[in-house]
Each structure stands twice: as structure tokens, then as C-alpha cells.
Write an enzyme that holds these catalytic residues in place. Structure first.
Site, PDB file in Angstrom:
ATOM      1  N   ASN A  10      57.071  36.895  17.689  1.00  0.00           N
ATOM      2  CA  ASN A  10      56.135  35.804  17.333  1.00  0.00           C
ATOM      3  C   ASN A  10      55.135  36.323  16.085  1.00  0.00           C
ATOM      4  O   ASN A  10      54.879  37.104  15.495  1.00  0.00           O
ATOM      5  CB  ASN A  10      54.593  36.075  17.982  1.00  0.00           C
ATOM      6  CG  ASN A  10      53.354  35.114  17.193  1.00  0.00           C
ATOM      7  OD1 ASN A  10      53.603  34.123  16.750  1.00  0.00           O
ATOM      8  ND2 ASN A  10      52.434  34.937  17.978  1.00  0.00           N
ATOM      9  N   TRP A  11      56.475  35.620  14.409  1.00  0.00           N
ATOM     10  CA  TRP A  11      55.995  36.062  13.109  1.00  0.00           C
ATOM     11  C   TRP A  11      54.334  35.711  12.995  1.00  0.00           C
ATOM     12  O   TRP A  11      54.054  35.831  11.999  1.00  0.00           O
ATOM     13  CB  TRP A  11      56.614  35.914  12.193  1.00  0.00           C
ATOM     14  CG  TRP A  11      58.436  36.734  12.823  1.00  0.00           C
ATOM     15  CD1 TRP A  11      58.346  37.700  13.634  1.00  0.00           C
ATOM     16  CD2 TRP A  11      59.688  36.765  12.277  1.00  0.00           C
ATOM     17  NE1 TRP A  11      59.201  38.149  14.011  1.00  0.00           N
ATOM     18  CE2 TRP A  11      60.536  37.285  12.856  1.00  0.00           C
ATOM     19  CE3 TRP A  11      59.626  35.049  11.336  1.00  0.00           C
ATOM     20  CZ2 TRP A  11      61.633  37.345  12.975  1.00  0.00           C
ATOM     21  CZ3 TRP A  11      60.848  34.640  11.662  1.00  0.00           C
ATOM     22  CH2 TRP A  11      62.495  35.871  11.767  1.00  0.00           C
ATOM     23  N   LYS A  12      53.555  35.074  13.338  1.00  0.00           N
ATOM     24  CA  LYS A  12      52.029  33.903  12.956  1.00  0.00           C
ATOM     25  C   LYS A  12      52.738  33.552  11.669  1.00  0.00           C
ATOM     26  O   LYS A  12      54.105  33.153  11.124  1.00  0.00           O
ATOM     27  CB  LYS A  12      51.463  35.214  13.348  1.00  0.00           C
ATOM     28  CG  LYS A  12      51.074  35.765  14.320  1.00  0.00           C
ATOM     29  CD  LYS A  12      49.816  36.945  15.842  1.00  0.00           C
ATOM     30  CE  LYS A  12      50.055  37.199  16.237  1.00  0.00           C
ATOM     31  NZ  LYS A  12      48.870  37.643  16.674  1.00  0.00           N
ATOM     32  N   HIS A  88      48.111  29.523  22.377  1.00  0.00           N
ATOM     33  CA  HIS A  88      48.418  30.409  22.103  1.00  0.00           C
ATOM     34  C   HIS A  88      46.839  30.823  21.880  1.00  0.00           C
ATOM     35  O   HIS A  88      45.830  29.989  21.177  1.00  0.00           O
ATOM     36  CB  HIS A  88      49.229  30.624  20.987  1.00  0.00           C
ATOM     37  CG  HIS A  88      48.991  32.495  20.009  1.00  0.00           C
ATOM     38  ND1 HIS A  88      48.210  33.402  19.366  1.00  0.00           N
ATOM     39  CD2 HIS A  88      49.589  33.679  20.783  1.00  0.00           C
ATOM     40  CE1 HIS A  88      47.781  34.186  19.674  1.00  0.00           C
ATOM     41  NE2 HIS A  88      49.612  34.698  19.728  1.00  0.00           N
ATOM     42  N   GLU A  90      45.034  32.260  19.452  1.00  0.00           N
ATOM     43  CA  GLU A  90      44.534  31.842  18.242  1.00  0.00           C
ATOM     44  C   GLU A  90      44.505  30.541  17.915  1.00  0.00           C
ATOM     45  O   GLU A  90      43.777  30.615  17.225  1.00  0.00           O
ATOM     46  CB  GLU A  90      45.722  32.770  17.098  1.00  0.00           C
ATOM     47  CG  GLU A  90      45.580  33.865  17.428  1.00  0.00           C
ATOM     48  CD  GLU A  90      46.678  34.920  16.847  1.00  0.00           C
ATOM     49  OE1 GLU A  90      47.644  34.453  16.143  1.00  0.00           O
ATOM     50  OE2 GLU A  90      46.419  36.403  17.377  1.00  0.00           O
ATOM     51  N   GLU A 154      48.603  36.564  28.089  1.00  0.00           N
ATOM     52  CA  GLU A 154      48.536  37.458  27.097  1.00  0.00           C
ATOM     53  C   GLU A 154      46.597  37.404  26.597  1.00  0.00           C
ATOM     54  O   GLU A 154      46.253  36.849  26.559  1.00  0.00           O
ATOM     55  CB  GLU A 154      48.283  36.486  25.512  1.00  0.00           C
ATOM     56  CG  GLU A 154      50.255  36.428  25.446  1.00  0.00           C
ATOM     57  CD  GLU A 154      50.482  36.411  23.145  1.00  0.00           C
ATOM     58  OE1 GLU A 154      51.232  37.073  23.188  1.00  0.00           O
ATOM     59  OE2 GLU A 154      49.687  35.268  23.138  1.00  0.00           O
ATOM     60  N   GLY A 160      46.978  42.009  19.092  1.00  0.00           N
ATOM     61  CA  GLY A 160      47.080  43.142  17.802  1.00  0.00           C
ATOM     62  C   GLY A 160      45.303  43.676  17.492  1.00  0.00           C
ATOM     63  O   GLY A 160      45.018  44.085  16.198  1.00  0.00           O
ATOM     64  N   SER A 196      50.256  43.639  22.158  1.00  0.00           N
ATOM     65  CA  SER A 196      49.865  45.206  21.799  1.00  0.00           C
ATOM     66  C   SER A 196      51.502  45.389  22.843  1.00  0.00           C
ATOM     67  O   SER A 196      50.675  46.448  22.506  1.00  0.00           O
ATOM     68  CB  SER A 196      48.855  45.943  21.585  1.00  0.00           C
ATOM     69  OG  SER A 196      47.751  45.202  20.773  1.00  0.00           O
ATOM     70  N   GLY A 217      53.701  40.134  19.022  1.00  0.00           N
ATOM     71  CA  GLY A 217      53.286  40.148  17.879  1.00  0.00           C
ATOM     72  C   GLY A 217      53.596  41.250  15.784  1.00  0.00           C
ATOM     73  O   GLY A 217      54.744  40.683  15.981  1.00  0.00           O
ATOM     74  N   GLY A 218      52.131  41.857  16.497  1.00  0.00           N
ATOM     75  CA  GLY A 218      52.545  42.653  15.513  1.00  0.00           C
ATOM     76  C   GLY A 218      53.519  43.406  15.040  1.00  0.00           C
ATOM     77  O   GLY A 218      53.815  43.360  13.843  1.00  0.00           O
TER      78      GLY A 218
HETATM   79  P1  PGA Z   1      50.352  41.540  19.308  1.00  0.00           P
HETATM   80  O1  PGA Z   1      50.174  40.017  19.298  1.00  0.00           O
HETATM   81  O2  PGA Z   1      51.868  42.042  19.972  1.00  0.00           O
HETATM   82  O3  PGA Z   1      51.142  41.471  17.375  1.00  0.00           O
HETATM   83  O4  PGA Z   1      49.646  41.620  20.155  1.00  0.00           O
HETATM   84  C1  PGA Z   1      50.682  38.749  20.444  1.00  0.00           C
HETATM   85  C2  PGA Z   1      50.384  37.528  20.365  1.00  0.00           C
HETATM   86  O5  PGA Z   1      50.079  36.964  19.435  1.00  0.00           O
HETATM   87  O6  PGA Z   1      51.745  37.000  20.017  1.00  0.00           O
END
Ligand code: PGA
Length: 222
Positions: A10-12, A88, A90, A154, A160, A196, A217-218
Site C-alpha cells: 500500500n503506497w498510500k 482502509h 485512513e 489492520e 504506521g 507495521s 505500508g511504510g
Molecule cells: P504500515 O501501513 O505498514 O505503514 O503500518 C499498513 C497500512 O496502512 O496498510
């Protein structure tokens, strides 16, 4: 049954990582695991052209209409996306997406022949109040009985933050989720862990019987 893992990057709201669109991209289809990328909407076409298995991070459930600035799931399908993230945390936080609206996205994705990845997970306050099961159960309400759905657990407090759920915590929630899925699909549906995940903790998580992959993500943006 030997499960085939799914790793989703997930490159956000970040550009594709360096080298990810080159012919030797580490994000290309892999013999041992399924790998998919979830770039920002403006980078979708480039990723598809680079032969990556690509998904949208969000799509509106209505095929078209008066939703300025939005992109529909049907548009993602027309472009060649194979997956779409739904709900998601976010998006739920920043765009006030309700669980009912998120489920509309899941249904729209199936209708458009895109594979939805439904994200669920509790906040820190909800976990501290002992409400994590209730929250996740509510987020799964109305899930269609369909084989082409992936769930991503999640925990919001782990996204994050560098604070991963322990393999025991994640496995416990995944084992709670699995029987809530439509019967007949318990074994076939992949349940990913996200929050994470990194090269140091991935193995311990992925060895757990109900953890079928990761939504990352990160560290997938580095
Ligand atoms: P993260 O993000 O690996 O940075 O915790 C995961 C996500 O939001 O899908």
C-alpha cells in the site's frame, strides 16, 4: 492445505518506490507468493503498464455521477485494476467512510469483477475498552458470500506506528474473523495482517495458521 500468501504493498499518497516500475521490479508476480501493488490513482496506469498486479486504494461504489474528485470502482476496472482496497482506516478517518458505505464498495467491486480487499480493525481506545471483537464484527456485517474477497485485519493502533500486533494478538483476531465469513469460504478466504509489518516481524506473523499474507505500508514505500 498449503496456503499461498498474498503480499500487498500500500503506497498510500506516495510515488511508486524507486525501481518498482523497472523490468526487474521486486513487485512483479512471484512464483511463491502473490504480490500486488496499490499505488495512488494517478500512478495506476504506469503500474499496469509495468505489468504489476495493480489495485486501487479506493473506489466509489457508484459507476458514475456527481461526485467531484472521485473515481469509481468501475473506472478502476476499465483501466485494468485487478484489486481495490475497501475501507482502509485512513479512508474511514479522513473521509468519514461508514461500514455500510464500505460494504457498498465491496459489492460494487464484485460486480465490476475486481477483487475487493476489505480492511477492518479497531482503534486503541476500542481495544482498551475490550471492544475489538464487537468493532470488527460490525465492520464485517453484510459481507457478500463470494469467493473473490480478501479481508485485511489492520489494528489502527499498529498502522504506521512501528507498534505491531504480536503474532498471538493477530492470530487471535484472525481466528475470530474466519468463522464470521460466509460458510464454505472459511478456508478459501485469505485474511491479511497489516500494521507495521516489516522484514523482522513478517515471518513470525506469516507462520501463524490464520494469517494468509500482509498489507504493508511504510516499508513498502522505502
Ligand atoms: P504500515 O501501513 O505498514 O505503514 O503500518 C499498513 C497500512 O496502512 O496498510
Amino acid at each position: 492445505m498449503v496456503k499461498r500468501l498474498l503480499i500487498a504493498a500500500n503506497w498510500k499518497m506516495n510515488p511508486p518506490p524507486e525501481g518498482s516500475l523497472l523490468p526487474a521490479s521486486p513487485y512483479l508476480e512471484h512464483a511463491a507468493v502473490d504480490v500486488i501493488v496499490l499505488p495512488g490513482h494517478l500512478d495506476l496506469e504506469r503500474c499496469i503498464a509495468a505489468r504489476l498486479i495493480t489495485g486501487g486504494q479506493y473506489g466509489h461504489p457508484e459507476p458514475k455521477g456527481a461526485h467531484t474528485g472521485d473515481v469509481s470502482i468501475q473506472m478502476l476496472a476499465r483501466l485494468g485494476c485487478r484489486y481495490v482496497l475497501c475501507g482502509h482506516s485512513e479512508r474511514r478517518r479522513d473521509h468519514h467512510e461508514s461500514s455500510a458505505f464500505v460494504m457498498e464498495q465491496v459489492v460494487a467491486a464484485l460486480e465490476a469483477n475486481i477483487h475487493p480487499i476489505l480492511c477492518v480493525g479497531e482503534t486503541l481506545e476500542e481495544r482498551e475498552a475490550g471492544k475489538e471483537h464487537e468493532v470488527v464484527k460490525h465492520q464485517l456485517k453484510g459481507l457478500p458470500e463470494h469467493g473473490e474477497i480478501t479481508i485485511a485485519y489492520e489494528p489502527v493502533w499498529a498502522i504506521g506506528t512501528g507498534k505491531t500486533a504480536t503474532p498471538q494478538q493477530a492470530q487471535a483476531m484472525h481466528a475470530f474473523i474466519r468463522p464470521l465469513l460466509p460458510k464454505d469460504l472459511h478456508a478459501a478466504t485469505r485474511i491479511l495482517y497489516g500494521g507495521s509489518m516489516n522484514k523482522d516481524n513478517a515471518e513470525a506473523l506469516l507462520l501463524r495458521p490464520d494469517i494468509d499474507g500482509g498489507l504493508i505500508g511504510g516499508v513498502a514505500q522505502a
